[in-house]
Write a protein that holds these residues in place. Structure first.
Motif, PDB file in Angstrom:
ATOM      1  N   GLY A 129       8.722   4.813 -13.540  1.00 36.39           N
ATOM      2  CA  GLY A 129       8.753   3.414 -13.154  1.00 36.39           C
ATOM      3  C   GLY A 129       8.935   3.237 -11.665  1.00 36.39           C
ATOM      4  O   GLY A 129       9.592   4.039 -10.998  1.00 36.39           O
ATOM      5  N   VAL A 130       8.364   2.170 -11.122  1.00 37.14           N
ATOM      6  CA  VAL A 130       8.343   1.913  -9.688  1.00 37.14           C
ATOM      7  C   VAL A 130       9.475   0.977  -9.290  1.00 37.14           C
ATOM      8  O   VAL A 130       9.780   0.012  -9.985  1.00 37.14           O
ATOM      9  N   GLY A 131      10.112   1.258  -8.160  1.00 36.91           N
ATOM     10  CA  GLY A 131      11.147   0.384  -7.601  1.00 36.91           C
ATOM     11  C   GLY A 131      11.228   0.575  -6.105  1.00 36.91           C
ATOM     12  O   GLY A 131      10.499   1.383  -5.514  1.00 36.91           O
ATOM     13  N   GLY A 132      12.144  -0.164  -5.462  1.00 36.66           N
ATOM     14  CA  GLY A 132      12.410   0.017  -4.038  1.00 36.66           C
ATOM     15  C   GLY A 132      11.184  -0.131  -3.158  1.00 36.66           C
ATOM     16  O   GLY A 132      10.996   0.645  -2.208  1.00 36.66           O
ATOM     17  N   VAL A 133      10.323  -1.113  -3.428  1.00 37.62           N
ATOM     18  CA  VAL A 133       9.045  -1.229  -2.719  1.00 37.62           C
ATOM     19  C   VAL A 133       9.262  -1.771  -1.306  1.00 37.62           C
ATOM     20  O   VAL A 133       9.964  -2.765  -1.093  1.00 37.62           O
ATOM     21  N   LEU A 134       8.621  -1.095  -0.334  1.00 35.95           N
ATOM     22  CA  LEU A 134       8.635  -1.512   1.064  1.00 35.95           C
ATOM     23  C   LEU A 134       7.211  -1.552   1.577  1.00 35.95           C
ATOM     24  O   LEU A 134       6.385  -0.720   1.188  1.00 35.95           O
ATOM     25  N   ALA A 135       6.913  -2.497   2.463  1.00 37.17           N
ATOM     26  CA  ALA A 135       5.599  -2.578   3.086  1.00 37.17           C
ATOM     27  C   ALA A 135       5.780  -2.708   4.589  1.00 37.17           C
ATOM     28  O   ALA A 135       6.618  -3.483   5.058  1.00 37.17           O
ATOM     29  N   ALA A 136       5.001  -1.942   5.360  1.00 34.98           N
ATOM     30  CA  ALA A 136       5.090  -1.998   6.816  1.00 34.98           C
ATOM     31  C   ALA A 136       4.593  -3.346   7.329  1.00 34.98           C
ATOM     32  O   ALA A 136       3.664  -3.934   6.769  1.00 34.98           O
ATOM     33  N   ARG A 137       5.191  -3.823   8.403  1.00 31.68           N
ATOM     34  CA  ARG A 137       4.824  -5.133   8.930  1.00 31.68           C
ATOM     35  C   ARG A 137       3.450  -5.139   9.573  1.00 31.68           C
ATOM     36  O   ARG A 137       2.702  -6.129   9.464  1.00 31.68           O
ATOM     37  N   ASP A 138       3.072  -4.041  10.255  1.00 33.86           N
ATOM     38  CA  ASP A 138       1.843  -4.027  11.047  1.00 33.86           C
ATOM     39  C   ASP A 138       0.799  -3.041  10.531  1.00 33.86           C
ATOM     40  O   ASP A 138      -0.228  -2.837  11.192  1.00 33.86           O
ATOM     41  N   ALA A 139       1.027  -2.406   9.417  1.00 31.25           N
ATOM     42  CA  ALA A 139       0.091  -1.419   8.879  1.00 31.25           C
ATOM     43  C   ALA A 139       0.051  -1.551   7.368  1.00 31.25           C
ATOM     44  O   ALA A 139       0.868  -2.254   6.773  1.00 31.25           O
ATOM     45  N   ASP A 140      -0.942  -0.863   6.732  1.00 32.02           N
ATOM     46  CA  ASP A 140      -1.054  -1.012   5.272  1.00 32.02           C
ATOM     47  C   ASP A 140      -0.295   0.067   4.530  1.00 32.02           C
ATOM     48  O   ASP A 140      -0.599   0.386   3.389  1.00 32.02           O
ATOM     49  N   VAL A 141       0.752   0.604   5.154  1.00 31.65           N
ATOM     50  CA  VAL A 141       1.565   1.643   4.538  1.00 31.65           C
ATOM     51  C   VAL A 141       2.576   1.004   3.580  1.00 31.65           C
ATOM     52  O   VAL A 141       3.245   0.029   3.925  1.00 31.65           O
ATOM     53  N   VAL A 142       2.684   1.589   2.393  1.00 33.08           N
ATOM     54  CA  VAL A 142       3.627   1.139   1.376  1.00 33.08           C
ATOM     55  C   VAL A 142       4.483   2.334   0.972  1.00 33.08           C
ATOM     56  O   VAL A 142       3.983   3.451   0.842  1.00 33.08           O
ATOM     57  N   ASP A 224      19.645   2.596   0.717  1.00 30.15           N
ATOM     58  CA  ASP A 224      19.045   1.482   1.449  1.00 30.15           C
ATOM     59  C   ASP A 224      17.972   2.050   2.358  1.00 30.15           C
ATOM     60  O   ASP A 224      18.198   3.068   3.035  1.00 30.15           O
ATOM     61  N   ALA A 225      16.792   1.422   2.421  1.00 33.36           N
ATOM     62  CA  ALA A 225      15.704   1.980   3.209  1.00 33.36           C
ATOM     63  C   ALA A 225      14.923   0.881   3.903  1.00 33.36           C
ATOM     64  O   ALA A 225      14.934  -0.282   3.488  1.00 33.36           O
ATOM     65  N   ALA A 226      14.210   1.266   4.970  1.00 36.58           N
ATOM     66  CA  ALA A 226      13.348   0.352   5.715  1.00 36.58           C
ATOM     67  C   ALA A 226      12.201   1.144   6.313  1.00 36.58           C
ATOM     68  O   ALA A 226      12.346   2.328   6.639  1.00 36.58           O
ATOM     69  N   LEU A 227      11.045   0.493   6.484  1.00 37.77           N
ATOM     70  CA  LEU A 227       9.891   1.097   7.137  1.00 37.77           C
ATOM     71  C   LEU A 227       9.786   0.602   8.568  1.00 37.77           C
ATOM     72  O   LEU A 227      10.079  -0.571   8.867  1.00 37.77           O
ATOM     73  N   SER A 228       9.352   1.466   9.467  1.00 39.00           N
ATOM     74  CA  SER A 228       9.040   1.026  10.822  1.00 39.00           C
ATOM     75  C   SER A 228       7.821   0.113  10.767  1.00 39.00           C
ATOM     76  O   SER A 228       7.012   0.187   9.827  1.00 39.00           O
ATOM     77  N   PRO A 229       7.632  -0.776  11.741  1.00 36.39           N
ATOM     78  CA  PRO A 229       6.497  -1.707  11.695  1.00 36.39           C
ATOM     79  C   PRO A 229       5.136  -1.021  11.553  1.00 36.39           C
ATOM     80  O   PRO A 229       4.249  -1.554  10.891  1.00 36.39           O
TER      81      PRO A 229
END
Length: 709
Positions: A129-142, A224-229
């Protein structure tokens, strides 16, 4: 603050438990990269009224248009995230039209709703199962997280192992470390791993093939996680072992193309969490909380570190005596929007760098004037506004807009006056309340100011004073400052009670010393603070001091037990998921090392409620769930037996007793299913009615709230 909601007092949803449970509940907020779309989640009862289902709704950021529903399925949708291209990602276990496997349909998949409308499509599935979804602000990276069995090298192997476990009916878990449980669930045998993929590489009708970024291990439990822009770096908290079967979290950066990991912050004296990367990709802001000792409570601060690892981490606004709970960057990286508890509220604050980040002092000032808590803060891409959910005991969560540009333009940093948030059209209208909300403020014996919210029933007056219910919050590091669906005072207010919601010593939002007053000494200042504010409430002419009760859950249940053994001023005590014998609780709670950091054996014994069982002469209602791992069921079982055998109000020779035990075999620390929440309130209201309102005795499930007058 006093908010009068009593005029004409029509029938409200709080007069009937079924109506209350049917109320829609708002949660979460996502803002598109262009600032034009705002999405939230609304939770409602399922058709059988035995569970809940959620859907995504869009809110107009300008406030001109009503909210509109975006998704609809029996499985529900949640965890909305916008991509750089404007697609709306969400997770759902709804049926996959491209799948023929029934087992896949039980796991949450990642779906994408096109920016220009149309049908949602599945873009990623995993066996766990999928969770913790993040999407980059300036790129199509997920990036996403999913639980994987430890010996699986990839998701295909994970699927095969899961099938083998299911087919052979094996559910045993092999552990090599601590902890083994968390809140309400067993840890393992699988554990979270992080993956990444480029959304643009996923063609219509195909599924992503995510790159694995992290391997086997429990480093990402509750991370806790975050993606760079630019999507090139994942920043995440990372659990590491400490001596004595303990652990703490550090901060790491992971290259999303190669999986290469490097450490950003490793402080042996602190826990690290809530990272967020600056819009220019240079900095990571995060929350640091010092590891406690028996004499020192945590010190919680915002901090900053360079993403490239250069320089040393820097604590921000160390002289600001509040604990940040979330950090959000301004678009120009010139500061951070910060939330924190503050005097029974939770405003938004602005932390401004006087120079470049990391190169000088900072200024912290309050932005919002609302007597409320603001959560899920999202800043408009041009910095002109911020959006949030606003909640208080006057209303559940609602979307709001704050004019940040007007605030900034109103003066120099440190000289600006807070502004009011403006409500946006909500998918869920605020329910009518059966009374009014005010404050009670008093001075404790040591001279400390102590305050509480007081919810009063309509019509309470000197000629018709209301019975008083003291409701003690859990935590203990927390505050009665936001609406709670689990602990809702208005259901009691609708039955005629005034409900006192105090913040005693150990509560957050009053400064470090206020927490320290009760640290390791739970039966001292927290208790005397409660009694002081209870005295102040009873002194009101619209409160009946002769008809009172006390209740609480978790730490609030501990305090209810302590109250029962230290005063006979209340007619009844309700204790939910409560700590009773601290020598037994300490080693069996899910994260025993945290408890051991605060309490020495001497402090534990001095403040254990079970030592005063012989002094309990008040009827007690004990409530506990068998699946509670934070306060294990043994606490409730021991409390129940010792009440009947050893209290100052023991069971009679024939076994009859005024005490009651409401037991939930399938619930945990919280009573979550709608039908059990209804039973919980019915039982509590019946018990209070019997002893406070002197309604004829009943067993809780036979005396319905509507008959209690």
């Amino acid at each position: 603050m006093t908010q009068d909601t009593s005029a004409e007092t029509p029938r409200t949803p709080f007069d009937d438990l079924d109506d209350y449970l049917a109320l829609g509940r708002l949660g979460g907020l996502a803002l598109s990269a262009d600032g034009r779309r705002l999405v939230t989640t609304v939770q409602t009862l399922d058709p059988e009224r035995t569970g809940s289902v959620s859907a995504l709704w869009e809110i107009d950021p300008t406030g001109a248009r009503p909210a509109r529903r975006l998704t609809r399925s029996a499985a529900g949708e949640s965890a909305a995230v916008f991509t750089a291209g404007g697609e709306l990602l969400f997770t759902s276990a709804r049926p996959d039209p491209e799948s023929t496997g029934s087992d896949d349909e039980k796991k949450a998949a990642l779906w994408a709703l096109p920016a220009d409308g149309g049908e949602a499509r599945v873009v990623a599935t995993t066996p766990g199962g999928v969770g913790g979804v993040l999407a980059a602000r300036d790129a199509d990276v997920v990036s996403l997280s999913t639980a994987v069995l430890p010996s699986a090298d990839d998701l295909e192997a994970d699927a095969e192992l899961r099938t083998a476990r299911r087919d052979t009916k094996v559910n045993a878990i092999w552990h090599t470390g601590y902890p083994v449980r968390h809140w309400d669930h067993d840890l393992g045998p699988d554990a979270p791993r992080r993956y990444a993929f480029a959304l643009g590489d996923v063609a219509e009708g195909e599924r992503a093939e995510p790159r694995q970024l992290t391997g086997a291990g429990r480093q990402l439990e509750e991370h806790d996680a975050a993606l760079s822009p630019d999507g090139g770096t994942l920043v995440t908290s990372w659990a590491v072992a400490d001596p004595g079967a303990a652990r703490r979290t550090i901060l790491v950066a992971i290259d999303t193309a190669t999986g290469e990991r490097r450490t950003l912050v490793d402080d042996p004296d602190a826990e690290i969490g809530a990272p967020t990367v600056s819009p220019d990709g240079r900095w990571v802001a995060y929350v640091t909380s010092t590891i406690t000792t028996p004499t020192d409570p945590p010190v919680v601060r915002a901090a900053l570190v360079a993403l490239d690892g250069s320089g040393e981490p820097e604590v921000l606004a160390d002289d600001w005596d509040r604990w940040p709970s979330s950090l959000t960057w301004l678009p120009d990286a010139g500061g951070l929007v910060v939330t924190a508890d503050d005097d029974g509220r939770g405003p938004v604050f602005l932390l401004t760098f006087d120079g470049a980040p990391g190169e000088g002092p900072v200024t912290v000032e309050r932005v919002t004037a609302d007597d409320a808590v603001l959560t899920d803060v999202r800043v408009a891409p041009d910095g002109s506004a911020l959006y949030a959910l606003r909640t208080s005991y006057a209303a559940p969560s609602e979307p709001v807009r704050v004019d940040l540009a007007a605030f900034v333009a109103s003066g120099e940093p440190g000289e600006r006056a807070p502004v009011d948030a403006v409500a946006l059209p909500s998918p869920v209208p605020a329910p009518e309340l059966p009374g009014s909300l005010t404050e009670v403020v008093t001075t404790a014996a040591d001279g400390t100011r102590v305050r509480a919210w007081l919810a009063l029933p309509a019509g309470a007056s000197s000629s018709d004073p209301a019975p008083l219910l003291l409701w003690i919050h859990g935590g203990p590091l927390g505050s009665w400052n936001a609406w709670s669906w689990r602990w809702n005072p208005w259901l009691m207010v609708a039955r005629g009670y005034a409900v006192l919601l105090p913040d005693p010593a150990l509560s957050t939002g009053y400064g470090q010393e206020f927490v320290a007053r009760g640290w390791g000494a739970w039966g001292d200042a927290p208790f005397t603070d409660l009694m002081a504010v209870q005295d102040a409430a009873e002194a009101r002419d619209d409160v009946d001091a002769s008809r009172t009760a006390a209740m609480g859950g978790s730490f609030g249940g501990y305090m209810a037990n302590w109250v029962a053994g230290h005063t006979d001023r209340f007619r009844a005590v309700v204790t939910h998921a409560s700590l009773w014998a601290l020598d037994g609780f300490g080693p069996t709670t899910d994260h025993a090392y945290y408890w051991a950091r605060e309490m020495t054996p001497e402090m534990r014994d001095a403040h254990s409620p079970h030592r005063f069982v012989g002094d309990i002469t008040t009827p007690v209602l004990v409530i506990h769930g068998d699946k509670d791992y934070r306060v294990p069921i043994g606490e409730g079982l021991r409390l129940w037996r010792e009440l009947l055998a050893d209290s100052g109000l023991p069971a009679a020779d024939d076994g009859s007793t005024v005490h009651r035990f409401l037991y939930f075999p399938d619930e945990n620390h919280w009573i979550l299913t709608p039908q059990h929440a209804k039973v919980w309130y019915q039982g509590v209201l019946a018990f209070l009615a019997e002893h406070v309102l002197e309604v004829p005795a009943g067993e809780g499930d036979t005396v319905l709230p509507t008959t209690l007058g």
